[in-house]
Design a protein around this motif. Structure first.
Motif, PDB file in Angstrom:
ATOM      1  N   LEU A 137     -16.388 -66.906  83.967  1.00  0.00           N
ATOM      2  CA  LEU A 137     -17.913 -66.303  84.034  1.00  0.00           C
ATOM      3  C   LEU A 137     -18.518 -65.821  83.301  1.00  0.00           C
ATOM      4  O   LEU A 137     -18.052 -64.919  82.489  1.00  0.00           O
ATOM      5  CB  LEU A 137     -17.708 -65.425  85.413  1.00  0.00           C
ATOM      6  CG  LEU A 137     -18.950 -65.638  86.079  1.00  0.00           C
ATOM      7  CD1 LEU A 137     -19.505 -66.788  86.835  1.00  0.00           C
ATOM      8  CD2 LEU A 137     -19.147 -64.282  87.019  1.00  0.00           C
ATOM      9  N   PRO A 138     -19.537 -66.298  82.322  1.00  0.00           N
ATOM     10  CA  PRO A 138     -20.265 -65.678  81.356  1.00  0.00           C
ATOM     11  C   PRO A 138     -20.921 -64.084  81.574  1.00  0.00           C
ATOM     12  O   PRO A 138     -21.363 -64.057  82.626  1.00  0.00           O
ATOM     13  CB  PRO A 138     -21.053 -66.591  80.811  1.00  0.00           C
ATOM     14  CG  PRO A 138     -21.528 -67.390  82.168  1.00  0.00           C
ATOM     15  CD  PRO A 138     -20.145 -67.396  82.771  1.00  0.00           C
ATOM     16  N   LEU A 175     -24.339 -69.470  79.730  1.00  0.00           N
ATOM     17  CA  LEU A 175     -23.631 -70.603  80.433  1.00  0.00           C
ATOM     18  C   LEU A 175     -22.458 -71.070  79.812  1.00  0.00           C
ATOM     19  O   LEU A 175     -22.365 -70.942  78.807  1.00  0.00           O
ATOM     20  CB  LEU A 175     -24.748 -71.709  80.562  1.00  0.00           C
ATOM     21  CG  LEU A 175     -26.060 -71.676  81.115  1.00  0.00           C
ATOM     22  CD1 LEU A 175     -26.829 -72.917  80.943  1.00  0.00           C
ATOM     23  CD2 LEU A 175     -25.960 -71.272  82.442  1.00  0.00           C
ATOM     24  N   HIS A 176     -21.630 -71.428  80.869  1.00  0.00           N
ATOM     25  CA  HIS A 176     -20.194 -71.734  80.462  1.00  0.00           C
ATOM     26  C   HIS A 176     -20.054 -73.244  80.980  1.00  0.00           C
ATOM     27  O   HIS A 176     -20.304 -73.560  82.389  1.00  0.00           O
ATOM     28  CB  HIS A 176     -19.491 -70.912  80.893  1.00  0.00           C
ATOM     29  CG  HIS A 176     -17.811 -71.490  80.882  1.00  0.00           C
ATOM     30  ND1 HIS A 176     -17.256 -71.601  79.709  1.00  0.00           N
ATOM     31  CD2 HIS A 176     -16.979 -71.931  81.483  1.00  0.00           C
ATOM     32  CE1 HIS A 176     -16.010 -72.093  79.727  1.00  0.00           C
ATOM     33  NE2 HIS A 176     -15.834 -72.395  80.956  1.00  0.00           N
ATOM     34  N   LEU A 206     -21.408 -72.615  85.141  1.00  0.00           N
ATOM     35  CA  LEU A 206     -21.077 -71.342  85.358  1.00  0.00           C
ATOM     36  C   LEU A 206     -22.278 -70.558  84.507  1.00  0.00           C
ATOM     37  O   LEU A 206     -22.227 -70.370  83.455  1.00  0.00           O
ATOM     38  CB  LEU A 206     -19.903 -70.585  85.272  1.00  0.00           C
ATOM     39  CG  LEU A 206     -18.614 -71.209  85.981  1.00  0.00           C
ATOM     40  CD1 LEU A 206     -17.377 -70.430  85.448  1.00  0.00           C
ATOM     41  CD2 LEU A 206     -18.874 -70.789  87.450  1.00  0.00           C
ATOM     42  N   SER A 207     -23.275 -69.693  85.531  1.00  0.00           N
ATOM     43  CA  SER A 207     -24.024 -68.659  84.859  1.00  0.00           C
ATOM     44  C   SER A 207     -23.443 -67.324  85.330  1.00  0.00           C
ATOM     45  O   SER A 207     -22.415 -67.306  86.405  1.00  0.00           O
ATOM     46  CB  SER A 207     -25.362 -69.092  85.149  1.00  0.00           C
ATOM     47  OG  SER A 207     -25.796 -68.607  86.584  1.00  0.00           O
ATOM     48  N   PRO A 208     -24.046 -66.073  84.913  1.00  0.00           N
ATOM     49  CA  PRO A 208     -23.424 -64.994  85.440  1.00  0.00           C
ATOM     50  C   PRO A 208     -23.696 -64.975  87.075  1.00  0.00           C
ATOM     51  O   PRO A 208     -22.815 -63.975  87.685  1.00  0.00           O
ATOM     52  CB  PRO A 208     -24.232 -63.825  84.649  1.00  0.00           C
ATOM     53  CG  PRO A 208     -24.839 -64.649  83.454  1.00  0.00           C
ATOM     54  CD  PRO A 208     -24.962 -65.941  83.664  1.00  0.00           C
ATOM     55  N   GLY A 209     -24.416 -65.577  87.475  1.00  0.00           N
ATOM     56  CA  GLY A 209     -24.628 -65.058  89.114  1.00  0.00           C
ATOM     57  C   GLY A 209     -24.009 -66.254  89.826  1.00  0.00           C
ATOM     58  O   GLY A 209     -24.122 -66.506  91.010  1.00  0.00           O
ATOM     59  N   SER A 210     -23.254 -67.383  89.236  1.00  0.00           N
ATOM     60  CA  SER A 210     -22.744 -68.453  89.941  1.00  0.00           C
ATOM     61  C   SER A 210     -21.649 -68.199  91.045  1.00  0.00           C
ATOM     62  O   SER A 210     -21.796 -68.742  91.916  1.00  0.00           O
ATOM     63  CB  SER A 210     -22.185 -69.704  88.964  1.00  0.00           C
ATOM     64  OG  SER A 210     -23.051 -70.019  88.132  1.00  0.00           O
TER      65      SER A 210
END
Length: 308
Positions: free
Chosen positions: A68-69, A73-74, A82-86
């Protein structure tokens, strides 16, 4: 009785790259379409790890957490990000279906719709794919069976893409009947009719490209509704994808908004026959914003009318 709508602002904080079809605007447009509906609006809670772990091992959850970044984005696979809020959003999608099941089984509401993203039906036991991180519908089914003591749960998935994740997660679960109608051939390439589960508990119904709502209605009348009656589930979970709509850019079925309304009405009628009308629906796909809004609103309106 009223219909519950479970959602959370966390769905707005799962971010994908510019131009990605599974985008924040999906939930914004859908919730706008539902804004005037007299629903019981409930914040989707975070799922407990124990609920997610009925379908995904701790090592998989830990792997997602480790990637999780903190910003940006990852990329998990070719089209899953994945983004920080995913993970907060995905946990609330899973928590939303658990809460919805409790509310329906406890008689607080007639039925429920979980409007969260990311979707879930492509996530396999240890693999995130197809925009999906956690198998929301399967998590709900396992929760109903193992925490709420039900003996039989059915999952009906009418997303245009085969629900390979739900199939994978419930393949060995003899207490769950998984039914999926989907375009074939189409990504992810699974869902052939000979894939029937470890206990003849999976029914796949491939639909040819270019087919319309009349073909769907025939298949459901001939194959799905009789199978559901025979199985007599105590709860029906719907994986509600709206990408079989003729306007959707990712597939080639030609359903219209009225087809989604008809299908929801018929599934609710059947639920009334076999399980006291207990239906919980969770959002999957749908990538044309106008079609998603119209078909999603028709779906929810049919749920509401079934609960009156």
């Amino acid at each position: 009785m009223v219909t519950a709508l479970l959602t959370h602002d966390a769905a707005l904080h799962h971010v994908t790259p510019e131009g990605h079809p599974e985008r924040v605007a999906r939930i914004e447009h859908l919730l706008h379409a539902l804004a005037a509906f007299p629903l019981m609006r409930v914040p989707a809670p975070l799922a407990e790890d124990s609920d997610i772990e009925r379908c995904h091992p701790p090592s998989y959850i830990g792997s997602l957490e480790s990637h999780l970044p903190s910003r940006g984005l990852h990329q998990v696979d070719g089209d899953t990000w994945l983004s920080p809020g995913s993970l907060d959003a995905a946990r609330r999608a899973a928590g939303g279906i658990v809460k919805a099941i409790d509310m329906v089984l406890d008689g607080e509401v007639a039925n429920a719709f979980v409007a969260m993203r990311p979707p879930g039906h492509h996530a396999e036991r240890t693999t995130a794919m197809g925009f999906c991180l956690f198998g929301t519908a399967a998590i709900g089914a396992k929760y109903a069976l193992e925490s709420r003591g039900l003996s039989r749960v059915a999952v009906v998935d009418f997303d245009v893409h085969h629900g390979n994740g739900t199939q994978d997660l419930l393949w060995h679960e003899r207490r769950a009947l998984t039914i999926t109608s989907h375009q074939s051939p189409l990504w992810p390439g699974t869902g052939a009719s000979h894939e029937t589960g470890a206990h003849d508990n999976v029914l796949n119904l491939p639909l040819p490209p270019g087919s319309d709502g009349s073909r769907m209605r025939e298949v459901y009348e001939d194959r799905v509704f009789p199978r559901l009656r025979d199985f007599a589930p105590e709860l029906i979970i719907l994986s509600a994808g709206f990408d079989a709509h003729a306007d959707d850019p990712l597939a080639n079925l030609n359903w219209q908004t009225e087809d989604f309304r008809w299908l929801t009405e018929r599934l609710c009628e059947l639920a009334s026959e076999v399980c006291g009308g207990r239906v919980v629906s969770t959002l999957e796909g749908g990538y044309d914003l106008q079609a998603l809004s119209e078909a999603g609103a028709a779906h929810v309106r049919a749920l509401m009318e079934a609960g009156e």
